[in-house]
Design a protein around this motif. Structure first.
Motif, PDB file in Angstrom:
ATOM      1  N   HIS A 108     106.279  28.951  46.106  1.00  0.00           N
ATOM      2  CA  HIS A 108     105.678  29.974  46.297  1.00  0.00           C
ATOM      3  C   HIS A 108     104.718  30.795  47.326  1.00  0.00           C
ATOM      4  O   HIS A 108     103.952  31.566  46.702  1.00  0.00           O
ATOM      5  N   GLN A 109     105.718  30.782  48.114  1.00  0.00           N
ATOM      6  CA  GLN A 109     105.506  31.627  49.093  1.00  0.00           C
ATOM      7  C   GLN A 109     105.659  33.183  48.541  1.00  0.00           C
ATOM      8  O   GLN A 109     104.869  34.277  48.479  1.00  0.00           O
ATOM      9  N   PRO A 148     103.672  33.031  44.198  1.00  0.00           N
ATOM     10  CA  PRO A 148     102.437  31.394  43.839  1.00  0.00           C
ATOM     11  C   PRO A 148     102.544  31.058  42.420  1.00  0.00           C
ATOM     12  O   PRO A 148     102.516  31.496  41.607  1.00  0.00           O
ATOM     13  N   GLU A 161     100.364  28.619  40.258  1.00  0.00           N
ATOM     14  CA  GLU A 161      98.982  27.483  39.638  1.00  0.00           C
ATOM     15  C   GLU A 161      99.361  27.968  38.297  1.00  0.00           C
ATOM     16  O   GLU A 161     100.247  28.965  37.431  1.00  0.00           O
ATOM     17  N   CYS A 190      97.521  23.979  41.923  1.00  0.00           N
ATOM     18  CA  CYS A 190      96.556  25.255  42.311  1.00  0.00           C
ATOM     19  C   CYS A 190      96.459  26.013  44.228  1.00  0.00           C
ATOM     20  O   CYS A 190      96.956  24.729  44.755  1.00  0.00           O
ATOM     21  N   ASP A 191      97.322  26.606  44.459  1.00  0.00           N
ATOM     22  CA  ASP A 191      97.359  27.000  45.318  1.00  0.00           C
ATOM     23  C   ASP A 191      99.286  26.416  45.701  1.00  0.00           C
ATOM     24  O   ASP A 191      99.377  26.210  46.614  1.00  0.00           O
ATOM     25  N   ASN A 225      88.668  21.828  42.770  1.00  0.00           N
ATOM     26  CA  ASN A 225      89.293  22.677  41.608  1.00  0.00           C
ATOM     27  C   ASN A 225      89.182  21.724  40.598  1.00  0.00           C
ATOM     28  O   ASN A 225      89.689  20.978  39.475  1.00  0.00           O
ATOM     29  N   CYS A 263      91.387  25.865  38.793  1.00  0.00           N
ATOM     30  CA  CYS A 263      91.572  25.955  40.391  1.00  0.00           C
ATOM     31  C   CYS A 263      90.666  27.311  40.656  1.00  0.00           C
ATOM     32  O   CYS A 263      90.142  27.731  40.299  1.00  0.00           O
ATOM     33  N   GLY A 264      89.979  26.744  41.868  1.00  0.00           N
ATOM     34  CA  GLY A 264      89.172  26.742  43.268  1.00  0.00           C
ATOM     35  C   GLY A 264      88.213  26.985  42.492  1.00  0.00           C
ATOM     36  O   GLY A 264      86.960  27.794  42.884  1.00  0.00           O
TER      37      GLY A 264
END
Length: 228
Positions: free
Chosen positions: A69-70, A73, A75, A113-114, A126, A130-131
């Protein structure tokens, strides 16, 4: 050239790790292999460097869900997301060998999500996508839609005499007796108390019922559909 390239797991979810294993050979001997890196399929991103894995020509690299993910990302919705990886190796002559594989990233809740697995049907942070955060917070999402929530504070001098008018001013609709324990309005002595949500009085009333502004009710919150 690659003899094999694979992983120790077929799927990966949050808090798990995966090991990529590669075995190569070289016409000039495996000692001629300089090393390799794990990259995205278009080679624009690099996840890390392969390390020698015991026998000559064998290499491996382990990555956690968080490390992936780093770098790229995570999602998605729909339960899983195939993620492509490419192993890139070079020998001392600058010759390049590549191989690719796909690893399925999965979440039991159906979405990420994230970088965190979640359920878009019930996650108030979410909700539905997402968000999209609900005004009522993390527990205010039902079937992918935000549940009604108390609005921002409305002061007596704003000219909004009913909760119908107040909710419409936010682009929403008044939800009669649908917030908390079944209320339409929460009244406060003053705007400061309202903003701090202190000493409020809950009221069951119709959305079109005029507010009775008085010394003990100078600011209110209305129950509105969370439609933003």
């Amino acid at each position: 050239m690659f003899l094999s390239f694979g992983t120790n797991v077929a799927t990966l979810t949050q808090d798990e790790s995966v090991t990529f294993n590669a075995i190569l050979t070289d016409p000039d001997g495996v000692a001629d292999i300089v090393g390799g890196t794990l990259r995205s399929t278009d080679e624009s991103l690099e996840f890390g460097v392969f390390a020698a894995a015991g026998q000559p020509g064998a290499y491996s690299i382990s990555l956690s869900w968080a490390q992936i993910h780093q770098t790229e990302p995570i999602e998605f919705a729909g339960g899983e997301s195939p993620r492509g990886f490419r192993a890139v190796f070079f020998d001392q002559g600058g010759n390049k060998a590549t191989d690719e594989l796909t690893l399925d990233l999965v979440c039991a809740g159906g979405a990420a999500c994230d970088g965190s697995c979640t359920d878009l049907a019930v996650d108030g942070l979410n909700c539905g996508s997402c968000g999209h955060a609900c005004d009522g917070g993390e527990d205010a999402c039902e079937a992918g839609a935000c549940a009604p929530a108390l609005s921002r504070c409305i002061n007596f001098d704003e000219g909004l005499e009913t909760c119908t008018a107040a909710c419409q001013s936010f682009g929403e609709t008044c939800a009669e007796n649908a917030c908390g324990a079944g209320i339409t309005t929460r009244t406060f002595n003053n705007l400061m108390w309202c903003e701090d949500d202190l000493n409020g009085a809950n009221k069951i009333m119709a959305c079109d019922e005029p507010q009775m502004w008085n010394i003990g009710a100078r600011a209110i919150k209305c129950c509105c559909t969370d439609t933003k």
